[in-house]
Design an enzyme around this catalytic site. Structure first.
Site, PDB file in Angstrom:
ATOM      1  CG  ASN A 137     -25.171   9.307  52.800  1.00  0.00           C
ATOM      2  OD1 ASN A 137     -24.036   9.092  52.379  1.00  0.00           O
ATOM      3  ND2 ASN A 137     -25.768   8.527  53.675  1.00  0.00           N
ATOM      4  CG  HIS A 162     -20.915   8.928  56.508  1.00  0.00           C
ATOM      5  ND1 HIS A 162     -20.847   9.348  55.196  1.00  0.00           N
ATOM      6  CD2 HIS A 162     -22.033   8.149  56.598  1.00  0.00           C
ATOM      7  CE1 HIS A 162     -21.878   8.851  54.532  1.00  0.00           C
ATOM      8  NE2 HIS A 162     -22.611   8.125  55.357  1.00  0.00           N
ATOM      9  CB  CYS A 184     -20.926   5.480  54.539  1.00  0.00           C
ATOM     10  SG  CYS A 184     -22.435   5.296  53.591  1.00  0.00           S
TER      11      CYS A 184
END
Ligand code: UT7
Length: 340
Positions: A296, A265, A130
């Site tokens: 996500n 993020h 990520c």
């Protein structure tokens, strides 16, 4: 005994010469066609739309179909970023792809993406989960300034649905698919601030492919999925990442009040809210909350949010944005950038 060999000449190497500064010229994104609302997944994990929204902020996500691969999504996002940058594709001299869901151990996705774009330039993948997009921006910044490439395509892409166990309560509603891309190129003024980055490999098991490929092979296991110790990662993100973001602000020589956008993020809305609070960001600052409809998407989450917010006029072209990625490794990277 013979004397040690002497160097042949005294010539000095020609050093690569780069641009004085670099900036992001344009961003692009690709969101898979299929929208998957919470209602479609709650029964399997004995959850509810209400719980998922309250605990994560997620209402829906996109899951890619068989025709939407890591490569095809990358190509679509890259074309958009190049168009937004206002350059020709053949001006791209390097392609960096950040992904943890390319389904081949080797080769990397980047050369295949480059080929699909008609390019024969340097192309390689990075594995920083990520945080991969922010790692890519930092590398591209250094490559442009160091003289190893003129324009660099940085792509964050994931098809996490291929590596998610639909019955796993801690990941099935979180992980999703998509691609985001940025073109980094030369600039007269600084467009990418110093990157604050690092790792904590002692916590490598908190987000990981559940079984190694060797275990899968030797124990005849099913195709592996990515697992996450949600609470541990949550705590690390909430308490560990705001100081990193603050260091990126300080290193850029600005204060939080100079920021026009916060692009963290998209891991969990509660993590985003906690960071906004800890950083004492101005109340009116636009904050990426793409997680509501995108969930996500790991390496893709920051460029996807950036692309959407620029397109919808929520953040200003030329403004200052703080971006921070964090995840499996554990790894993190943050920097302040000038929005394209
Ligand atoms: O992208 C890389 C970085 N990733 C992250 O930063 C993610 C970080 N972690 C998280 O976002 C959160 O930990 C989750 C969203 C994954 C989970 O939220 P949580 O508030 O940490 O839930 P929890 O695991 O502490 O579970 C709380 C309760 C438990 O019930 P009890 O023991 O309190 O009765 C769980 O059994 O919620 C229950 N639960 C669920 N209930 C409905 C756990 N998962 C679910 C579920 N639906 N899917």
């Amino acid at each position: 005994m013979s004397a040690a060999a002497a160097p042949k000449g005294t010539g000095t190497l020609t050093a690569p010469a780069g641009a004085r500064h670099a900036r992001i010229w344009g961003v692009g994104g690709y969101r898979p066609e299929r929208v998957v609302p919470n209602s479609e997944i709650v029964d399997v994990i004995d959850s509810s739309d209400e719980w998922i929204q309250e605990r994560s902020g997620i209402k829906s996500r996109r899951w890619a179909g068989p025709h939407e691969t890591v490569v095809t999504m990358s190509v679509a996002a890259a074309r958009e970023a190049v168009a937004a940058a206002g350059i020709r594709l053949d001006q791209v001299e390097a392609v960096i792809v950040s992904t943890v869901s390319h389904p081949y151990q080797t080769p990397a996705a980047a050369p295949i993406v480059a080929d699909a774009l008609g390019l024969r330039c340097v192309a390689f993948d990075i594995s920083a989960a990520c945080a991969g997009y922010c790692h890519g921006i930092s590398l591209a910044n250094d490559m442009v300034r160091g003289g190893s490439a003129g324009f660099v395509l940085v792509i964050g892409v994931e098809k996490l649905s291929d590596f998610t166990d639909p019955t796993d309560r801690s990941t099935a509603f979180i992980f999703a698919d998509g691609a985001g891309a940025a073109v980094v190129g030369p600039s007269d003024t600084p467009g990418i601030g110093p990157t604050i980055w690092g790792s904590d490999g002692a916590q490598w098991e908190t987000i990981k492919q559940n079984e190694s490929w060797l275990e899968v092979r030797d124990q005849g296991l099913a195709f592996p999925s990515i697992g996450m110790q949600g609470q541990s990662v949550f705590r690390w993100a909430v308490w560990g990442m705001a100081p990193v973001a603050q260091r990126a602000i300080d290193a850029a020589g600005i204060t939080a009040s100079d920021l026009d956008a916060f692009l963290p993020h998209q891991a969990n809305m509660r993590i985003i809210d906690a960071m906004v609070k800890q950083l004492k960001l101005p109340g009116d600052i636009p904050v990426a909350r793409d997680i509501v409809e995108t969930a996500n998407t790991s390496a893709a989450s920051i460029p996807l949010a950036t692309e959407r917010m620029l397109r919808e006029g929520e953040i200003p072209h030329g403004g200052l944005a703080l971006q921070i990625g964090f995840g499996a490794g554990l790894v993190y990277a943050a920097q302040v950038i000038v929005l394209p």
